[in-house]
Design a protein around this motif. Structure first.
Motif, short mmCIF file in Angstrom:
data_model
loop_
_atom_site.label_atom_id
_atom_site.label_comp_id
_atom_site.label_asym_id
_atom_site.label_seq_id
_atom_site.Cartn_x
_atom_site.Cartn_y
_atom_site.Cartn_z
N ILE A 116 0.81 -1.00 -0.14
CA ILE A 116 0.18 -0.08 -0.03
C ILE A 116 0.91 1.27 -0.01
CG2 ILE A 116 -1.46 0.90 1.07
CD1 ILE A 116 -2.54 -1.48 2.51
N ASP A 117 0.87 2.02 -1.24
CA ASP A 117 1.25 3.97 -0.70
C ASP A 117 0.43 3.73 0.07
OD1 ASP A 117 2.67 5.87 -1.51
OD2 ASP A 117 2.06 5.47 -3.03
N ILE A 118 1.24 4.43 1.66
CA ILE A 118 0.95 4.83 2.98
C ILE A 118 1.33 6.30 2.82
CG2 ILE A 118 1.91 5.45 5.27
CD1 ILE A 118 0.29 2.05 4.35
N ALA A 119 2.09 6.94 1.58
CA ALA A 119 2.00 8.65 1.67
C ALA A 119 0.28 8.69 0.93
CB ALA A 119 3.51 8.95 0.99
N ALA A 120 0.27 8.64 0.03
CA ALA A 120 -0.37 9.06 -0.73
C ALA A 120 -2.11 8.12 -0.23
CB ALA A 120 -0.64 7.79 -1.94
N CYS A 121 -1.82 7.41 1.12
CA CYS A 121 -3.49 8.00 1.81
C CYS A 121 -3.51 8.37 2.62
CB CYS A 121 -2.91 5.98 2.23
SG CYS A 121 -3.67 4.62 1.35
N ARG A 122 -2.14 9.54 3.13
CA ARG A 122 -2.34 9.92 4.49
C ARG A 122 -2.90 11.52 3.56
NH1 ARG A 122 2.91 7.93 6.27
NH2 ARG A 122 2.77 7.59 8.64
N SER A 123 -1.65 11.83 2.02
CA SER A 123 -2.33 12.36 0.96
C SER A 123 -3.82 12.81 1.12
CB SER A 123 -1.54 13.06 0.43
OG SER A 123 -1.97 12.38 -0.78
N ARG A 124 -4.46 11.50 0.59
CA ARG A 124 -5.66 11.68 0.48
C ARG A 124 -6.88 11.40 1.88
NH1 ARG A 124 -5.98 11.15 -5.02
NH2 ARG A 124 -3.94 10.25 -5.96
N GLY A 125 -6.30 11.45 3.19
CA GLY A 125 -6.71 11.25 3.94
C GLY A 125 -8.22 9.87 4.43
N ILE A 126 -6.75 8.49 3.90
CA ILE A 126 -7.54 6.90 3.29
C ILE A 126 -6.87 6.54 4.86
CG2 ILE A 126 -7.51 4.94 2.53
CD1 ILE A 126 -7.76 7.47 -0.08
N ALA A 127 -7.49 6.14 5.71
CA ALA A 127 -6.96 5.44 6.86
C ALA A 127 -7.22 4.27 6.26
CB ALA A 127 -8.16 5.41 8.08
N VAL A 128 -5.90 3.72 6.78
CA VAL A 128 -5.03 2.32 6.51
C VAL A 128 -5.04 1.91 8.30
CG1 VAL A 128 -3.41 0.61 6.18
CG2 VAL A 128 -4.34 2.59 4.77
N ALA A 129 -5.51 0.58 8.48
CA ALA A 129 -5.17 0.02 9.56
C ALA A 129 -4.73 -1.69 9.55
CB ALA A 129 -6.51 0.25 10.30
N ASN A 130 -3.98 -2.09 10.36
CA ASN A 130 -3.37 -3.07 10.19
C ASN A 130 -3.60 -4.25 11.45
OD1 ASN A 130 -1.85 -2.30 11.84
ND2 ASN A 130 -0.04 -3.61 11.00
N ILE A 131 -2.95 -5.74 11.34
CA ILE A 131 -3.38 -6.68 12.02
C ILE A 131 -2.57 -6.95 13.17
CG2 ILE A 131 -4.42 -8.77 12.72
CD1 ILE A 131 -6.53 -7.13 11.35
N ARG A 132 -2.54 -6.83 14.85
CA ARG A 132 -1.09 -6.43 15.39
C ARG A 132 -1.62 -7.98 16.92
NH1 ARG A 132 -0.42 0.24 15.50
NH2 ARG A 132 -0.76 0.05 13.89
N ASN A 133 -0.43 -7.94 16.76
CA ASN A 133 -0.15 -9.25 17.86
C ASN A 133 -1.43 -10.53 17.95
OD1 ASN A 133 1.47 -7.53 18.81
ND2 ASN A 133 -0.31 -6.40 20.56
N TYR A 134 -1.64 -10.67 16.97
CA TYR A 134 -2.39 -12.13 16.22
C TYR A 134 -1.23 -13.19 16.42
CZ TYR A 134 -1.74 -12.42 11.40
OH TYR A 134 -1.33 -12.54 10.36
N ALA A 135 -0.10 -13.44 15.91
CA ALA A 135 0.98 -14.58 15.53
C ALA A 135 1.95 -14.31 16.88
CB ALA A 135 1.19 -13.98 14.08
N ILE A 136 1.51 -14.16 17.93
CA ILE A 136 2.67 -14.45 18.49
C ILE A 136 2.70 -15.37 19.40
CG2 ILE A 136 2.25 -11.96 19.66
CD1 ILE A 136 0.62 -13.33 21.55
N HIS A 137 2.05 -16.38 18.75
CA HIS A 137 2.54 -17.95 19.32
C HIS A 137 2.51 -19.00 18.31
CE1 HIS A 137 0.73 -17.34 23.00
NE2 HIS A 137 -0.22 -16.74 22.95
N THR A 138 1.53 -18.53 17.27
CA THR A 138 1.81 -19.08 16.14
C THR A 138 3.05 -19.51 15.38
OG1 THR A 138 0.48 -20.38 13.77
CG2 THR A 138 0.73 -18.07 13.93
N VAL A 139 3.63 -17.74 15.12
CA VAL A 139 4.86 -17.81 13.74
C VAL A 139 5.75 -18.29 15.01
CG1 VAL A 139 6.47 -16.12 13.60
CG2 VAL A 139 3.67 -16.13 12.98
N PRO A 140 6.53 -17.95 16.32
CA PRO A 140 7.24 -18.74 17.23
C PRO A 140 7.86 -20.07 17.05
CG PRO A 140 6.79 -16.47 18.04
CD PRO A 140 5.19 -17.04 16.71
N GLU A 141 6.32 -20.10 17.13
CA GLU A 141 5.76 -22.08 16.95
C GLU A 141 6.56 -22.24 15.85
OE1 GLU A 141 1.98 -23.51 17.94
OE2 GLU A 141 2.38 -22.74 20.53
#
Length: 316
Positions: free
Chosen positions: A78-103
């Motif tokens: 995603i072009d984050i700078a373009a989203c900021r300039s156009r006022g488009i919010a971008v939200a991502n997913i966090r802390n959901y894979a804290i067990h599965t990836v290390p395993e």
């Protein structure tokens, strides 16, 4: 305001995705080709995506779009700078894979350190059946206790990987790198981590600064007995250099869950490796049933929070 929500890559999540709890219309597609992005998002106010690229040029054709909800932690498409300039919010997913990836990291590590693939191959070839004693000693087996794990990326997953490593009795070094996040973590110069790590595990984002972070020069600095584990992003490692390193015995082995281009429809040098000291899995380290359901729940919560005027997990 009534929102139109469009999910462009429904098949990227193997979980139940509930409908948002606000007035809206909804469309979803199993997957979306590049030339389908604009037609499908033309009337969308909220887009749900995973790997679909959203460039400034594409966003310019989507004046109604107000939010992009990413079904992953990474958002390098995603072009984050373009989203900021156009006022488009971008939200991502966090802390959901804290067990599965290390395993998954340690599934790769243990398989490689104990030469499980090599031993399985020998059993398939009948070597154990022909043995004159009760066991085979044809490949070395190394314990994790007392060895050193180097980690590049001190975020939540890097920290969780470190916790498991310490549980095995390993010494942990976090490498100083250009995308470091947590100032409270003690960081060690990258060259020192490369030289001392018995296992190097990558957990940093893919950015212009981290692309090809591990190339042939870095691989030459590692121990010949070391393993390289990448469950983060394929572009962090120069894949041709990794093949060279394995061919020349610069490192003992590698376990990868990611490639530079996914899916690898036009080939990739790592796909051609047929050796017991290299394991490649198809970007599934994150994909436990529990993690995917947590991701799906957080995805809708991100959208609802933004609509309610209390946005969370924004990257813009």
């Amino acid at each position: 305001m009534s929102h139109h929500v469009v999910f462009l890559e429904r098949d990227s999540i193997k979980a139940q995705v509930r409908q948002p709890g606000f007035e809206h219309t909804y469309e979803e597609y199993a997957h979306t080709a590049y030339d389908q992005i604009v037609p499908r998002l033309r009337n969308a106010t909220v887009a749900i995506i995973n790997k679909v690229p959203l460039s400034d040029e594409t966003l310019a054709e989507l004046p109604r779009l107000k939010m992009i909800a990413v079904t992953a932690t990474g958002y390098d498409g995603i072009d984050i700078a373009a989203c900021r300039s156009r006022g488009i919010a971008v939200a991502n997913i966090r802390n959901y894979a804290i067990h599965t990836v290390p395993e998954h990291v340690f599934a790769l590590v243990l398989a490689l350190r104990r030469n499980l693939l090599a031993y399985r191959q020998e059993i398939e070839q009948g070597a154990w059946q022909k043995s004159e004693q009760f066991c085979l000693f044809t490949h070395p087996i190394a314990e994790l206790s007392g060895s050193t794990m180097g980690i590049i990326g001190e975020g939540t997953i890097g920290q969780a990987t470190a916790a498991i490593a310490r549980g095995f009795g390993m010494h942990v070094l976090f490498a100083y790198h250009s995308s470091r996040k947590k100032k409270e973590v003690v960081l060690t110069p990258l060259d020192q981590v490369l030289a001392e790590a018995d296992i190097l595990s990558l957990h940093c984002p893919l950015t212009p600064a981290t692309r090809d972070l591990i190339g042939i020069n870095e691989l030459r600095k590692m121990k010949r007995s070391a393993l390289l584990i990448n469950t983060a992003r394929g572009g962090l490692v120069d894949e041709a250099a990794l093949v060279q390193a394995l061919d020349e015995g610069l490192i003992a082995g590698a376990g990868f869950d990611v490639l530079t281009v996914e899916p690898p429809k036009d080939g990739n040098p790592l796909l051609d490796l047929r050796r017991p000291n290299f394991i490649l899995t198809p970007h599934v380290a994150w994909a436990s049933d529990e993690a995917m359901q947590s991701l799906a729940n957080q995805l809708i919560e991100n959208i609802e929070a933004w609509v309610a005027g209390k946005p969370q997990n924004l990257v813009t």
